[in-house]
Design an enzyme around this catalytic site. Structure first.
Site, short mmCIF file in Angstrom:
data_model
loop_
_atom_site.label_atom_id
_atom_site.label_comp_id
_atom_site.label_asym_id
_atom_site.label_seq_id
_atom_site.Cartn_x
_atom_site.Cartn_y
_atom_site.Cartn_z
CB SER A 14 2.79 5.03 -14.99
OG SER A 14 4.12 4.80 -15.49
CG LEU A 15 6.67 9.30 -12.03
CD1 LEU A 15 7.61 9.53 -11.04
CD2 LEU A 15 5.97 10.53 -12.65
CB SER A 16 6.87 4.39 -17.35
OG SER A 16 7.11 3.72 -16.44
CE LYS A 66 5.28 -4.47 -12.46
NZ LYS A 66 6.39 -3.97 -11.67
CG ASN A 87 9.57 -4.92 -16.06
OD1 ASN A 87 10.12 -5.71 -16.52
ND2 ASN A 87 10.03 -3.88 -15.52
N GLY A 135 6.49 -7.94 2.92
CA GLY A 135 5.60 -7.89 1.99
C GLY A 135 5.81 -9.14 1.02
CB VAL A 139 7.20 -5.23 -6.67
CG1 VAL A 139 7.10 -4.88 -5.29
CG2 VAL A 139 8.33 -4.86 -7.34
CB THR A 160 -2.00 -12.30 3.41
OG1 THR A 160 -2.62 -11.17 3.64
CG2 THR A 160 -2.76 -13.30 3.32
CE LYS A 163 -0.37 -11.27 -1.51
NZ LYS A 163 -1.19 -10.27 -1.48
P1 ATR Z 1 1.04 -5.12 -5.54
O1 ATR Z 1 0.65 -6.37 -6.66
O2 ATR Z 1 0.36 -3.84 -6.02
O3 ATR Z 1 2.02 -5.17 -4.67
P2 ATR Z 1 -0.69 -6.45 -3.72
O4 ATR Z 1 -0.51 -7.87 -4.34
O5 ATR Z 1 -2.00 -6.52 -3.31
O6 ATR Z 1 -0.54 -5.45 -4.78
O7 ATR Z 1 0.60 -6.36 -2.47
C1 ATR Z 1 0.34 -5.38 -1.76
C2 ATR Z 1 1.38 -5.70 -0.43
O8 ATR Z 1 1.41 -4.77 0.51
C3 ATR Z 1 0.97 -6.72 -0.01
O9 ATR Z 1 2.15 -7.53 0.71
C4 ATR Z 1 0.08 -6.71 1.19
O10 ATR Z 1 -0.05 -7.52 2.30
P3 ATR Z 1 -1.18 -8.58 2.28
O11 ATR Z 1 -0.80 -9.58 1.14
O12 ATR Z 1 -1.46 -9.22 3.47
O13 ATR Z 1 -2.45 -8.01 1.42
C5 ATR Z 1 0.73 -5.22 1.72
N1 ATR Z 1 -0.17 -4.31 2.56
C6 ATR Z 1 -1.10 -3.74 1.74
N2 ATR Z 1 -1.64 -2.74 2.99
C7 ATR Z 1 -1.20 -3.34 4.10
C8 ATR Z 1 -1.22 -3.01 5.46
N3 ATR Z 1 -1.88 -2.01 5.76
N4 ATR Z 1 -0.47 -3.51 6.47
C9 ATR Z 1 0.46 -4.49 5.97
N5 ATR Z 1 0.78 -4.67 4.60
C10 ATR Z 1 -0.21 -4.21 3.83
#
Ligand code: ATR
Length: 288
Positions: A14-16, A66, A87, A135, A139, A160, A163
């Site tokens: 973290s850079l906060s 969060k 946050n 994603g 966030v 996924t 989500k």
């Molecule tokens: P955070 O809360 O830190 O954002 P997270 O909720 O696990 O962590 O979310 C990480 C994001 O990066 C998710 O959208 C994740 O996709 P999944 O929901 O399928 O896990 C995505 N992500 C992480 N690694 C990935 C990969 N190798 N390829 C594609 N998406 C990835």
């Protein structure tokens, strides 16, 4: 001593503390200190109690708490409600309130009325534009919310799919509140692409490790000078996602300005000081 914290797990990156302590010094808040603390889920309630008692004046929350912090708070406000993501914590009349400064921080990073003096930046007007969000992690709801009131169409894809669908459900609540058209948000299969969009934004963690690649095909954007490819990651400064976009001739932006703005807004809430965003603070966060 006025104590401030950023909590998360992991927290080493973290850079906060760097940015908040810089501003505390710059604005002569000599009795204030901002630290980072790695915490477990069971520690969250104690942190909230310390804010309530005044022992801690302000807290930033980062991954992965969060959302998990929300049931422990007395109230959540504005964007925190809409995104279900908090946050920033503040004490208000003996209560602990949760706020979200990520959404506004992200909006400001795209808005030229928030142009820092003498700095060149790839601002883009997102009104009536088509947005492609990659994603659906912690966030992403903050990013989605930033586009909801002005975008024409928002596409979301996530490895996924479930989500992404959950995120659409959350976004659709705001869509209804704002009276916008019901099909504004659309989920796209992972690996498939919607129409050419004006902003393509990576909210995944892919790219945090150098040369990691999303393996999505953006060949259609070859020589497209209008589309902005935005990566929330700012360390490394240029992820593979951004490098490929730059080589195709697209506009690019990393997450540094969003990070600075979300911090600036939280700092203002706690201290009443409107910290200036200038070349020095941007340089402070330069990493490569
Ligand atoms: P955070 O809360 O830190 O954002 P997270 O909720 O696990 O962590 O979310 C990480 C994001 O990066 C998710 O959208 C994740 O996709 P999944 O929901 O399928 O896990 C995505 N992500 C992480 N690694 C990935 C990969 N190798 N390829 C594609 N998406 C990835």
């Amino acid at each position: 001593m006025k104590k401030y914290l950023v909590i998360g797990n992991p927290i080493g990156h973290s850079l906060s503390p760097l940015i908040h302590n810089y501003w505390m010094k710059k604005y002569h808040l000599i009795d204030s200190v901002y630290e980072k603390k790695k915490v477990e889920k069971k520690d969250l309630i104690g942190i909230v109690d310390q804010v309530r008692s005044g022992e801690i004046k302000g807290v930033n929350i980062t991954v992965p708490y969060k959302k998990e912090i929300i049931p422990l708070l007395d109230e959540i406000k504005g964007d925190a409600q809409l995104t279900q993501s908090v946050n920033t914590l503040c004490k208000v009349n003996n209560e602990v309130h949760g706020y979200n400064t990520d959404t506004k921080g992200f909006k400001y990073s795209l808005d030229d009325s928030h142009l820092p003096n003498n700095l060149e930046y790839n601002f883009i007007d997102c009104k009536n534009k088509n947005i492609f969000i990659i994603g659906a992690g912690g966030v992403t709801s903050s990013i989605l919310e930033a586009f909801i009131d002005t975008a024409n169409k928002i596409y979301i894809t996530n490895r996924t799919k479930e989500k992404a669908k959950e995120l659409k459900k959350l976004g659709d609540i705001s869509i209804t509140l704002l009276g916008r058209k019901k099909n504004t948000i659309e989920v796209v299969e992972w690996g498939e692409k919607p129409e050419i969009c004006d902003v393509v934004i990576n909210t995944t963690s892919v790219g945090l490790t150098r040369d990691e690649n999303l393996n999505l095909d953006f060949k259609d954007y070859q020589n497209n000078k209008n589309t902005l490819f935005y990566d929330l990651i700012y360390n490394p400064k240029e992820t593979k996602f951004l490098k490929e976009a730059r080589l195709r001739g697209n506009k690019t932006m990393n997450g540094k300005m969003m990070f600075i703005w979300q911090a600036q807004i939280a700092f203002h809430m706690w201290t009443g000081v409107e910290a200036e965003i200038d070349g020095d603070v941007i340089k402070l966060l330069n990493n490569d």
